[in-house]
Design an enzyme around this catalytic site. Structure first.
Site, PDB file in Angstrom:
ATOM      1  N   HIS A  57      -4.257   8.384  -0.512  1.00 56.15           N
ATOM      2  CA  HIS A  57      -4.484   8.070   0.899  1.00 56.15           C
ATOM      3  C   HIS A  57      -4.338   9.379   1.655  1.00 56.15           C
ATOM      4  CE1 HIS A  57      -2.639   4.317  -0.658  1.00 56.15           C
ATOM      5  NE2 HIS A  57      -3.434   3.707   0.184  1.00 56.15           N
ATOM      6  N   ASP A  60      -0.806  10.423   1.962  1.00 56.58           N
ATOM      7  CA  ASP A  60      -0.095  10.779   0.724  1.00 56.58           C
ATOM      8  C   ASP A  60      -0.132  12.293   0.527  1.00 56.58           C
ATOM      9  OD1 ASP A  60      -0.016   8.053   0.232  1.00 56.58           O
ATOM     10  OD2 ASP A  60      -1.618   8.106  -1.279  1.00 56.58           O
ATOM     11  N   MET A  91     -11.572   9.220  -6.202  1.00 54.24           N
ATOM     12  CA  MET A  91     -11.500   8.212  -5.128  1.00 54.24           C
ATOM     13  C   MET A  91     -10.499   8.655  -4.071  1.00 54.24           C
ATOM     14  SD  MET A  91      -9.173   5.619  -4.132  1.00 54.24           S
ATOM     15  CE  MET A  91      -8.463   4.340  -5.167  1.00 54.24           C
ATOM     16  N   GLU A 184     -11.336  -3.768  -1.205  1.00 53.98           N
ATOM     17  CA  GLU A 184     -10.312  -4.345  -2.102  1.00 53.98           C
ATOM     18  C   GLU A 184      -9.680  -5.577  -1.478  1.00 53.98           C
ATOM     19  OE1 GLU A 184      -7.358  -1.533  -3.369  1.00 53.98           O
ATOM     20  OE2 GLU A 184      -5.979  -3.109  -4.004  1.00 53.98           O
ATOM     21  N   LYS A 186      -7.082  -8.916  -1.200  1.00 50.11           N
ATOM     22  CA  LYS A 186      -5.719  -9.343  -1.544  1.00 50.11           C
ATOM     23  C   LYS A 186      -5.447 -10.611  -0.740  1.00 50.11           C
ATOM     24  CE  LYS A 186      -0.986  -7.588  -1.848  1.00 50.11           C
ATOM     25  NZ  LYS A 186      -0.048  -6.482  -1.531  1.00 50.11           N
ATOM     26  N   GLU A 220      -8.284  -5.870  -7.812  1.00 54.14           N
ATOM     27  CA  GLU A 220      -6.985  -5.498  -8.393  1.00 54.14           C
ATOM     28  C   GLU A 220      -6.418  -6.679  -9.176  1.00 54.14           C
ATOM     29  OE1 GLU A 220      -4.013  -3.230  -6.204  1.00 54.14           O
ATOM     30  OE2 GLU A 220      -2.463  -4.611  -6.905  1.00 54.14           O
ATOM     31  N   HIS A 223      -3.660  -8.725  -7.501  1.00 60.27           N
ATOM     32  CA  HIS A 223      -4.018  -9.477  -6.302  1.00 60.27           C
ATOM     33  C   HIS A 223      -4.639 -10.821  -6.664  1.00 60.27           C
ATOM     34  CE1 HIS A 223      -4.102  -5.478  -3.849  1.00 60.27           C
ATOM     35  NE2 HIS A 223      -2.924  -5.765  -4.368  1.00 60.27           N
ATOM     36  N   ASP A 248      -8.666  -1.608  -9.892  1.00 57.92           N
ATOM     37  CA  ASP A 248      -7.226  -1.330  -9.821  1.00 57.92           C
ATOM     38  C   ASP A 248      -6.523  -2.154 -10.900  1.00 57.92           C
ATOM     39  OD1 ASP A 248      -7.516   0.400  -7.734  1.00 57.92           O
ATOM     40  OD2 ASP A 248      -6.393  -0.791  -6.274  1.00 57.92           O
ATOM     41  N   ASP A 258       4.186  -8.992  -4.363  1.00 56.96           N
ATOM     42  CA  ASP A 258       3.304  -7.998  -4.981  1.00 56.96           C
ATOM     43  C   ASP A 258       4.130  -7.066  -5.878  1.00 56.96           C
ATOM     44  OD1 ASP A 258       1.303  -6.196  -5.495  1.00 56.96           O
ATOM     45  OD2 ASP A 258       1.222  -5.397  -3.469  1.00 56.96           O
ATOM     46  N   ASP A 260       2.985  -5.113  -8.692  1.00 55.55           N
ATOM     47  CA  ASP A 260       2.350  -3.872  -9.176  1.00 55.55           C
ATOM     48  C   ASP A 260       2.998  -3.373 -10.470  1.00 55.55           C
ATOM     49  OD1 ASP A 260       0.478  -3.782  -7.120  1.00 55.55           O
ATOM     50  OD2 ASP A 260       1.764  -2.597  -5.815  1.00 55.55           O
ATOM     51  N   ASP A 289      -3.136   1.064 -10.364  1.00 52.78           N
ATOM     52  CA  ASP A 289      -2.511   0.928  -9.045  1.00 52.78           C
ATOM     53  C   ASP A 289      -1.210   0.159  -9.241  1.00 52.78           C
ATOM     54  OD1 ASP A 289      -1.956   1.007  -6.429  1.00 52.78           O
ATOM     55  OD2 ASP A 289      -3.412  -0.493  -5.818  1.00 52.78           O
TER      56      ASP A 289
HETATM   57  C1  GLT Z   1      -1.297  -0.141  -1.568  1.00 51.35           C
HETATM   58  C2  GLT Z   1      -1.901  -1.441  -2.042  1.00 51.35           C
HETATM   59  C3  GLT Z   1      -2.963  -1.250  -3.043  1.00 51.35           C
HETATM   60  C4  GLT Z   1      -4.154  -0.513  -2.517  1.00 51.35           C
HETATM   61  C5  GLT Z   1      -3.857   0.886  -2.159  1.00 51.35           C
HETATM   62  C6  GLT Z   1      -5.055   1.504  -1.502  1.00 51.35           C
HETATM   63  S1  GLT Z   1      -2.440   1.075  -1.234  1.00 51.35           S
HETATM   64  O1  GLT Z   1      -0.450   0.369  -2.547  1.00 51.35           O
HETATM   65  O2  GLT Z   1      -0.873  -2.247  -2.576  1.00 51.35           O
HETATM   66  O3  GLT Z   1      -3.372  -2.438  -3.617  1.00 51.35           O
HETATM   67  O4  GLT Z   1      -5.095  -0.430  -3.561  1.00 51.35           O
HETATM   68  O5  GLT Z   1      -4.987   1.465  -0.111  1.00 51.35           O
HETATM   69 MN    MN Z   2      -4.815  -1.798  -5.187  1.00 48.00          MN
HETATM   70 MN    MN Z   3      -1.023  -4.407  -5.440  1.00 51.61          MN
END
Ligand code: GLT
Ligand code: MN
Ligand code: MN
Length: 388
Positions: A57, A60, A91, A184, A186, A220, A223, A248, A258, A260, A289
């Site tokens: 980002h 970042d 990206m 993306e 979610k 993702e 998500h 992702d 969430d 991750d 991600d």
């Molecule tokens: C954030 C989010 C991710 C996105 C990223 C891109 S930032 O961490 O949870 O799913 O892909 O903005």
């Molecule tokens: Mn993501």
């Molecule tokens: Mn996520």
């Protein structure tokens, strides 16, 4: 690790975001458990592990509000690290969620000044991404959503979102940027309900944009899992639409916050089908991600990153093994039951329709025949468990 067939190479095109390995372990209840990483060190560490690229980002890499000279210094250092390692930036994206100004949305804020700020920030971030070589630009609408629907922006929000994406596609066109946009989805978090919550929602929305050819999706794993949906099904729909522009990868328990998690940590079979699809029908970056558990120190962070890539490669090998398994191939062939004559009648013409209406079909057999899915699934399970 040389001689290890699961060791990642540049050809695997594995990428991580600065925010992923750089996650400091903050959560809504607790403070950071790890120090901030220098992006330059991150590039070197990821390169040593065999990753191909790094994504970011805007914030970042260049802290919000940094003066121009500071920005240039940071970008120069970062580029030197890329040149020294051969790492690429496939990206880039914009942070449209951390600044309190975005608390009620960025592109979908009811306040035109916030929407203007979101466009301004994104154009600058696109310039930065392109400067460092990005060809894909991700939009994750983290604050695009609501808790309160009584204020009446359900339809306006979508309109503002569309206006912003059209504007940014025009900007990319005017600048001559060779950039594709990957949206993306979610379902929720950080907002109670996020707008355009699934891959299917975004595919529908893309068709309403002025330059739909510039837009695809960035699904993702976590998500879809949060909403109890199937990631391979979402991927298949994106591939079918020719819209899988980025991906992702991570993992997640269903119906939780969430998480991750490290790729493959939780849902091994779903991860296997994910890899099987990607290996056949996707050649873009494989972006992890995800982040290390909050419990971990720096060693745990790099173990997490190595684990994502290693698991992917193990699953790619399992996917190949499934394809080469004769017994499984036969079971799948028996499952599919092609019928050339009927398939001919199912291509529409008035004559075929009339013939098909009169055609008698073996309904008793169709009602009673078992397709053999238990056997197929057991074979897949045994390959996954390493005994086949
Ligand atoms: C954030 C989010 C991710 C996105 C990223 C891109 S930032 O961490 O949870 O799913 O892909 O903005
Ligand atoms: Mn993501
Ligand atoms: Mn996520």
């Amino acid at each position: 690790m040389s001689g290890d067939r699961y060791a990642p190479t540049r050809e695997d095109r594995f990428t991580f975001g600065l925010w992923t390995v750089g996650n400091v372990g903050r959560d809504p209840f607790g403070e950071p458990t790890r120090p901030t990483l220098d992006p330059v060190d991150t590039v070197h560490a990821l390169s040593d592990l065999g990753a191909w690229g790094v994504n970011f980002h805007d914030d970042d890499l260049v802290p919000r509000g940094a003066p121009a000279a500071e920005r240039d210094r940071i970008v120069r250092r970062f580029r030197e690290a890329l040149d020294a390692t051969g790492m690429v930036v496939p990206m880039a994206t914009t942070n449209l969620f951390a600044d309190p100004a975005f608390k009620d949305g960025a592109f979908t804020s009811a306040d035109a000044r916030v929407r203007a700020y979101a466009l301004q920030k994104t154009m600058r971030a696109m310039d930065l991404g392109v400067e460092l070589g990005a060809r894909t630009y991700v939009f994750w609408g983290g604050r695009e959503g609501s808790e309160v629907d009584g204020a009446g922006k359900l339809l306006d929000g979508l309109g503002w979102y569309r206006d912003a994406l059209n504007y940014l596609a025009d900007y990319a066109e005017a600048q001559g940027y060779d950039l594709r946009f990957a949206l993306e989805p979610k379902p929720n978090e950080p907002r109670g309900d996020l707008f355009l919550p699934t891959v299917g929602s975004l595919l529908g929305f893309i068709a309403t944009l002025d330059r739909p050819e510039r837009f695809g999706v960035n699904p993702e794993f976590a998500h879809e899992a949060m909403a109890g949906l199937s990631f391979p099904h979402a991927l298949a729909q994106a591939i079918d639409a020719g819209k899988l522009f980025h991906v992702d990868l991570n993992d997640q328990k269903m119906a939780r916050f969430d998480q991750d998690l490290r790729f493959g940590a939780e849902n091994a079979k779903t991860a296997l089908f994910t890899v099987a699809l990607l290996e056949k029908r996707y050649d873009g970056p494989k972006h992890f991600d995800a982040h290390a558990l909050r419990t971990e120190d720096a060693r745990g962070v790099w173990a997490f990153a190595a684990g994502c890539m290693r698991t992917y490669k193990i699953l790619a090998e399992k996917a190949r093994r499934l394809e080469e398994d004769d017994e499984l191939r036969q079971a799948i062939a028996a499952y599919r039951m092609p019928d050339a004559e009927l398939e001919g009648l199912m291509r529409f013409s008035p004559e075929n329709a009339s013939a098909l209406k009169d055609r008698s079909l073996p309904l008793d057999e169709l009602r009673t025949r078992g397709p053999g899915l238990e056997r197929i699934d057991q074979m897949v399970t045994e390959v996954l468990l390493g005994v086949r």
